[in-house]
Design a protein around this motif. Structure first.
Motif, short mmCIF file in Angstrom:
data_model
loop_
_atom_site.label_atom_id
_atom_site.label_comp_id
_atom_site.label_asym_id
_atom_site.label_seq_id
_atom_site.Cartn_x
_atom_site.Cartn_y
_atom_site.Cartn_z
N THR A 97 19.30 5.83 0.71
CA THR A 97 18.50 5.41 1.86
C THR A 97 19.28 5.64 3.16
OG1 THR A 97 17.43 3.75 0.50
CG2 THR A 97 17.26 3.46 2.88
N ASN A 126 19.37 9.65 3.77
CA ASN A 126 18.12 10.34 4.10
C ASN A 126 16.94 9.44 3.75
OD1 ASN A 126 15.89 12.05 4.32
ND2 ASN A 126 17.14 13.84 3.81
N ARG A 127 16.49 8.73 4.76
CA ARG A 127 15.44 7.73 4.59
C ARG A 127 14.15 8.32 4.03
NH1 ARG A 127 15.86 2.57 7.35
NH2 ARG A 127 18.00 3.26 7.17
N ASN A 128 13.76 9.48 4.59
CA ASN A 128 12.51 10.11 4.12
C ASN A 128 12.61 10.54 2.68
OD1 ASN A 128 10.46 10.09 5.96
ND2 ASN A 128 11.29 11.80 7.14
N GLN A 136 12.38 7.70 0.26
CA GLN A 136 10.99 7.28 0.00
C GLN A 136 10.32 8.22 -0.98
OE1 GLN A 136 10.21 6.95 4.38
NE2 GLN A 136 8.72 5.47 3.67
N TYR A 195 0.61 12.79 14.14
CA TYR A 195 1.83 12.08 14.53
C TYR A 195 1.55 11.30 15.80
CZ TYR A 195 3.68 15.54 11.32
OH TYR A 195 3.91 16.31 10.23
N ARG A 200 2.66 15.79 3.55
CA ARG A 200 3.25 14.50 3.95
C ARG A 200 2.20 13.40 3.99
NH1 ARG A 200 8.29 14.61 6.64
NH2 ARG A 200 7.62 12.97 8.05
N LEU A 205 3.88 9.56 3.65
CA LEU A 205 4.88 9.50 4.72
C LEU A 205 4.19 9.43 6.07
CD1 LEU A 205 7.53 12.15 3.56
CD2 LEU A 205 7.78 9.67 3.57
N ALA A 208 4.70 5.31 0.77
CA ALA A 208 5.21 6.48 0.07
C ALA A 208 5.78 6.16 -1.32
CB ALA A 208 6.28 7.17 0.93
N PRO A 231 10.32 18.32 -0.63
CA PRO A 231 10.03 18.53 0.79
C PRO A 231 10.59 19.84 1.33
CG PRO A 231 11.80 16.95 0.54
CD PRO A 231 11.35 17.28 -0.85
N GLN A 270 16.14 18.53 1.95
CA GLN A 270 16.33 17.08 2.14
C GLN A 270 17.12 16.43 1.01
OE1 GLN A 270 15.01 15.37 4.80
NE2 GLN A 270 13.62 16.89 5.63
#
Ligand SMILES: Nc1ncnc2c1ncn2[C@@H]1O[C@H](COP(=O)(O)OP(=O)(O)OP(=O)(O)O)[C@@H](O)[C@H]1O
Ligand SMILES: [Mg+2]
Lengths: 293, 234
Positions: free
Chosen positions: A171, A174-176, A179, B11, B45, B50, B70, B82, B86
């Motif tokens: 977390t 990389n928070r995204n 999730q 957004y 997303r 998200l 999410a 993603p 990431q």
């Protein structure tokens, strides 16, 4: 030689006390990115609780750990859930105001209930001195030193070897993506805040037999804790531990050679030097503020 | 299996997707093609939760998932690999893969799945103890795919898995997508590499300015003049 040894030992004792106070602060910042200006007040509350439980139940101060640590863990969770979390989409400044406000509220609540009196938790023999070679230390200080090592080692194991610990580090990094793995980030923030406050609760219990507590006690520790967290590289637990030992040593030596009125100058002088030459802290890495290991 | 019904999202105050509807049936490989900024990533997303859906609805296996956070979407069995990988850059490759199996339904199948994934990516297997950030771009993409597979999802969504990879690695990635589909996982894939994607896909949607402008069998679209001019450069 004996003097040197004695100063080193006393510096390390003080440093490990600082480490215990700072570890939770750096954990909370490293993972949730919240600067907890009320950290010292959580410790003060912990010390007050230790005093109350010890005197009313007539038990050994260390036994209050079983009450104080879970209570502070819950308090941390409540604060994260009802104060910090609702502000997560607002500006960073707002979160800072919130924890500053919390700190002021906690101090004033205690002032209202207990005035500005000092409360002395029974020392139960923990203020007795112990000879360590040429140095003389308090029994309670040795306990703090050992516990600070266990605390840092325990947190490290928790963060690297357990599923929850890995989720906490993920977390922070990389928070995204966290999730997207199915991690409930709000829950992670709550648990982390709880653990950080529980850590300062342990410090509070161990500290109580050695120091009196009053409404302002948190304030006298929190500044040095922030210095340590920044020096240790914002969010690094091991970094905070070493930085705390260094500050403890500087404090002991400066206290002896410069006198107690000038030792703060030395401590903050060292802090400024570190910031000038290593802006990301002694153990930090400019790129990665979330480094937790 | 997955249905988007007149979904609008974006957004903050900017709306990106306008009344977008699409469907992915169980066992299919579906692709969304479109130019830069068309809204492909935004679509994925939005499905993953998200981004908040402002109007319309999303259902998965007949249940409404429009406003699930999410992490609960992942629990239902939808995993997104993603854009731009990431990874958890300071964690080891193995730890990244372990995080992929965080979902409860994935835990019981961990050992078996790990073996499958490592057989699929022998290069990843050799680098399990390395920090994720020390890998090459292609290796990182493989870790990202491996991590996504570890969740044992029912629907696996890819966002530009071939971005920035050498042609030979791109072919490997598409090969893996094919294998994943063959093993029974439903796939929704977004790609710039339209030619290769249409070859592995059953059906395709074309998105422009946040709207679906065309859809059909992948084979048919490959022969379509508009598609050929706009996306295949022929
Ligand atoms: N975080 C954001 N905040 C505001 N606008 C955004 C954000 N991310 C994307 N956008 C805008 O949304 C639109 C759609 O972007 P999206 O990333 O979905 O496109 P895409 O189809 O995935 O493009 P690409 O092929 O370049 O990846 C673009 O106009 C983009 O500028
Ligand atoms: Mg995109």
């Amino acid at each position: 030689m004996d003097l040197l040894f004695s100063l080193v030992i006393n510096g390390l004792m003080l440093g490990s006390l600082y480490a215990m106070v700072s570890v939770g602060l750096t954990l909370i910042f490293g993972i949730t990115k919240v600067i907890n200006f009320a950290h010292g007040e959580f410790m003060m509350i912990g010390m007050m609780l230790t005093y109350i439980i010890t005197t009313y139940l007539g038990i050994h101060p260390y036994l209050t750990l079983v009450f104080v640590v879970p209570l502070l863990f819950l308090l941390g969770i409540v604060v994260q859930k009802y104060l910090i979390e609702p502000l997560k989409d607002s500006d960073e400044h707002i979160q800072i105001f919130a924890t500053v406000g919390l700190s002021i509220a906690m101090i004033n609540l205690v002032l209202m209930l207990a005035g500005s009196n000092n409360f002395n938790t029974p020392s139960s023999g923990l203020r007795e001195t112990l000879g360590l070679g040429a140095a003389t230390v308090l029994t309670g200080q040795v306990v703090i030193m050992l516990c600070s090592i266990f605390m840092v080692g325990g947190l490290h194991l928790f963060l690297t070897k357990t599923q929850m610990g890995r989720a906490i580090r993920a977390t922070a990094q990389n928070r995204n993506a966290a999730q997207l793995m199915g991690i409930n980030v709000s829950r992670i923030n709550m648990v982390t805040f709880g653990i950080g406050i529980a850590c300062v609760g342990i410090a509070a219990v161990l500290l109580s037999p050695l120091y009196p507590v009053n409404a302002q006690t948190g304030q006298s520790f929190v500044l040095i804790a922030f210095v340590i967290v920044v020096m240790g590289g914002l969010g690094s637990i091991a970094g905070a531990f070493y930085a705390a030992l260094i500050i403890g040593l500087v404090d002991a030596f400066a206290g002896f050679y410069l006198g107690s009125s000038l030792k703060d100058v030395a401590v903050f002088g060292i802090f400024l030097l570190v910031l000038i030459f290593r802006p990301s802290g002694l153990f930090g890495n400019a790129r990665k503020l979330a480094h937790v290991s | 299996m997955l249905q988007l019904n007149n979904v609008t999202s974006g957004y903050g105050a900017t709306t990106i997707l306008h009344d977008l509807s699409l469907e992915v049936k169980e066992g299919e490989v579906v692709t969304i093609v479109g130019g830069n900024g068309a809204g492909k990533t935004t679509t994925l997303r939005t499905v993953s939760g998200l981004i908040e859906t402002t109007s319309g609805s999303i259902t998965f296996e007949g249940e409404d998932i429009t406003h699930l956070p999410a992490h609960q979407v992942v629990d239902r069995g939808i995993t997104l690999i993603p854009e731009a990988r990431q990874l958890f850059s300071e964690m080891s490759v193995l730890e990244n893969i372990q995080m992929g199996a965080y979902r409860t339904a994935a835990k019981s199948q961990y050992n078996q799945r790990l073996e499958e994934v490592l057989t699929l990516f022998p290069r990843v297997k050799e680098r399990l103890q390395q920090r994720a950030e020390s890998l090459s771009g292609g290796e990182q993409q493989m870790v990202a795919i491996a991590r996504g597979m570890m969740a044992c999802p029912k629907l696996l969504m890819f966002d530009e898995p071939s971005l920035g990879l050498a042609p030979i690695v791109v072919s490997q990635v598409f090969e893996v997508v094919k294998q994943i589909a063959k093993s029974g996982t439903t796939v929704l894939i977004v790609e710039q590499n339209v030619n290769q994607t249409l070859k592995v896909a059953d059906r395709a949607y074309v998105i422009e300015n946040g709207k679906i402008v065309m859809n059909g069998q992948a084979q048919e679209l490959m022969g379509d003049d508009h598609i050929r001019k706009a996306y295949l450069g022929i």
